[in-house]
Each structure stands twice: as structure tokens, then as C-alpha cells.
Motif scaffolding. Sequence first.
Motif, PDB file in Angstrom:
ATOM      1  N   TRP A 129      79.085  17.066  50.230  1.00 48.08           N
ATOM      2  CA  TRP A 129      78.615  16.641  51.545  1.00 48.08           C
ATOM      3  C   TRP A 129      77.230  17.213  51.842  1.00 48.08           C
ATOM      4  O   TRP A 129      76.467  16.618  52.616  1.00 48.08           O
ATOM      5  N   GLN A 130      76.889  18.332  51.230  1.00 45.72           N
ATOM      6  CA  GLN A 130      75.490  18.814  51.342  1.00 45.72           C
ATOM      7  C   GLN A 130      74.548  17.780  50.733  1.00 45.72           C
ATOM      8  O   GLN A 130      73.474  17.492  51.276  1.00 45.72           O
ATOM      9  N   VAL A 131      74.952  17.224  49.608  1.00 46.19           N
ATOM     10  CA  VAL A 131      74.123  16.192  48.974  1.00 46.19           C
ATOM     11  C   VAL A 131      73.959  15.007  49.919  1.00 46.19           C
ATOM     12  O   VAL A 131      72.858  14.486  50.111  1.00 46.19           O
ATOM     13  N   GLN A 132      75.069  14.604  50.529  1.00 46.88           N
ATOM     14  CA  GLN A 132      74.989  13.461  51.455  1.00 46.88           C
ATOM     15  C   GLN A 132      74.140  13.814  52.676  1.00 46.88           C
ATOM     16  O   GLN A 132      73.402  12.978  53.196  1.00 46.88           O
ATOM     17  N   ALA A 133      74.248  15.061  53.135  1.00 43.10           N
ATOM     18  CA  ALA A 133      73.430  15.489  54.277  1.00 43.10           C
ATOM     19  C   ALA A 133      71.947  15.450  53.912  1.00 43.10           C
ATOM     20  O   ALA A 133      71.113  14.972  54.689  1.00 43.10           O
ATOM     21  N   LEU A 134      71.612  15.920  52.716  1.00 40.68           N
ATOM     22  CA  LEU A 134      70.206  15.896  52.278  1.00 40.68           C
ATOM     23  C   LEU A 134      69.723  14.449  52.157  1.00 40.68           C
ATOM     24  O   LEU A 134      68.614  14.109  52.562  1.00 40.68           O
ATOM     25  N   ARG A 135      70.587  13.600  51.615  1.00 42.29           N
ATOM     26  CA  ARG A 135      70.224  12.182  51.493  1.00 42.29           C
ATOM     27  C   ARG A 135      69.947  11.595  52.880  1.00 42.29           C
ATOM     28  O   ARG A 135      68.964  10.893  53.088  1.00 42.29           O
ATOM     29  N   ARG A 136      70.794  11.925  53.847  1.00 39.53           N
ATOM     30  CA  ARG A 136      70.621  11.383  55.198  1.00 39.53           C
ATOM     31  C   ARG A 136      69.371  11.977  55.865  1.00 39.53           C
ATOM     32  O   ARG A 136      68.671  11.295  56.602  1.00 39.53           O
TER      33      ARG A 136
END
Length: 230
Positions: A129-136
Motif C-alpha cells: 500500500w506504500q507503493v500504491q500511496a506513492l503511485r497516487r
Amino acid sequence: MSWMFDEHAHAGLEHLTAADVDAYDAKAQVDPVPDVQLLQQRGLSHRHVLIDFGAGTGALALQAALVCHQVIAVDVSPLMLTALRRKAAEQGVTNIKCAEAGFLTYQHRAPPADFVYSRNALHHLPEVWQVQALRRMGEVLKPGGVLLLRDLVYGFTPADTEAGIQTWLQAAPLSAAQGFPKHELETHVRSEFSTYTWLLEVMLDRTGFNIEASEFSASGIFAAYVCRKR
Ligand SMILES: C[S@@+](CC[C@H](N)C(=O)[O-])C[C@H]1O[C@@H](n2cnc3c(N)ncnc32)[C@H](O)[C@@H]1O
């Protein structure tokens, strides 16, 4: 979606309870001036919009609002945002917009921002979810826009991790009046999701950021990255 990570449930109890929120500023002792200066060195000015993810009680947001067009302060904790709004009203700061949302749920209904900032919040999410947060965060940022990311990120090798964490815990203040005491740091290690610097750096690259500068505490616990969106 039933499989979405529940950001509110993992926001940290201390950010969701009134007594802890009231005590936050005195305990955290955040000095936002160096980071605002760093952002200004990267071009932050009155023409620009900055989004602060996990803005908390708004130390950075309030200081940045003095030098930019608008700050959007995003946080999952309604109590932290109430404290931020109260401080903004007391200080006569009118160009901060609060959004009660998380990294994964914030909806940006405006042109992409020039700057994104986040301090000590990303570790509330597990790595996927950190990856998804960075993507967002990349999605709400203009190409060429700047992300300043600070967090508790372990700078240890796998073999050095236990010793590094023990050293950090031993240096903790004795009481909450002096900062974050040992049992709170233990809670962080046990139940929050600080990752390794060398993993976060891959995550930043894979989500479209170039790391332009980085800074690491001697303790191996704190890291900061100035990144530019490709
Ligand atoms: C340690 S505080 C840091 C606050 C502020 N950035 C500072 O440096 O003082 C962490 C903040 O992140 C918020 N937070 C936790 N999980 C979050 C999430 N998934 N999305 C957005 N904010 C989150 C908490 O409510 C809290 O206000």
C-alpha cells in the motif's frame, strides 16, 4: 472494495484520540521551517499548490501556506484536521484546504499540484500500500513536480537491523513529556510498517520518481528524499 486497506483503522490510535491529539504538538516539536526552505529552494512560491499527505496538526501546512498559493492538507484523522483548522483560524491563515482522506482515498479535483509533501505518515501503510500511496502521490503531481518525503525508514542491512533498533530504543526519552518514550517506539517497530531505505528507493523509482537528494539520520531511523516526478 472489501479488500482495500483500511487507512483509518491503521492511522495510529494516538492520532485518533482527543487527549493524544491535544498533546501532539508539544510532544512532536516539529520545526517546519527547514523543510519549507528546502521546498523554496526547489522553487515553491506564491504561484504553487502543495499537497501535504498525513498533514496532522499542520506544522508544515501552516508554514508553507505563508509562501505558496494553496496548501491541501490531507489526513485520515478528523481530530488532527480539527486541530489544524483551529490553528489556521488563530493565525489568520486562509489558504489551507483540509481533506479528510487517506493516501489511498484522496480525490484530487483540481489541476495537478506542483509540490507534494509527506512527513512521518507513509509508515502507517504496509509496503504494497506504500507503493500504491506513492503511485497516487505521483498522479496528483505535475510531471517535473517535487515530492519531499520524510519518514521513519530503516537504513540498516538485514543483519544490522536488530542492533540498530535496540540502539534507537535505548536512546528514547524517559517520559512522554520529553518526546516519544521507549514503549511508544516499541509500538512503532512492532505494529507499524517502516520499511528499509533500500526498499523505499526501489518503490520511488518504480512509481515514477527520480531521487534528487536524500538525507539519513545517524541513528539509521529517519530518512528524507527530495524526488522529482518523471
Ligand atoms: C506522526 S503524524 C505526522 C503529522 C505531520 N505530518 C507531522 O509531521 O507532524 C502522522 C499523521 O498521519 C496521519 N495518517 C495516518 N495514516 C494515514 C493515511 N493512510 N493517510 C493519510 N494520513 C494518515 C495521522 O492521522 C497523523 O495525522
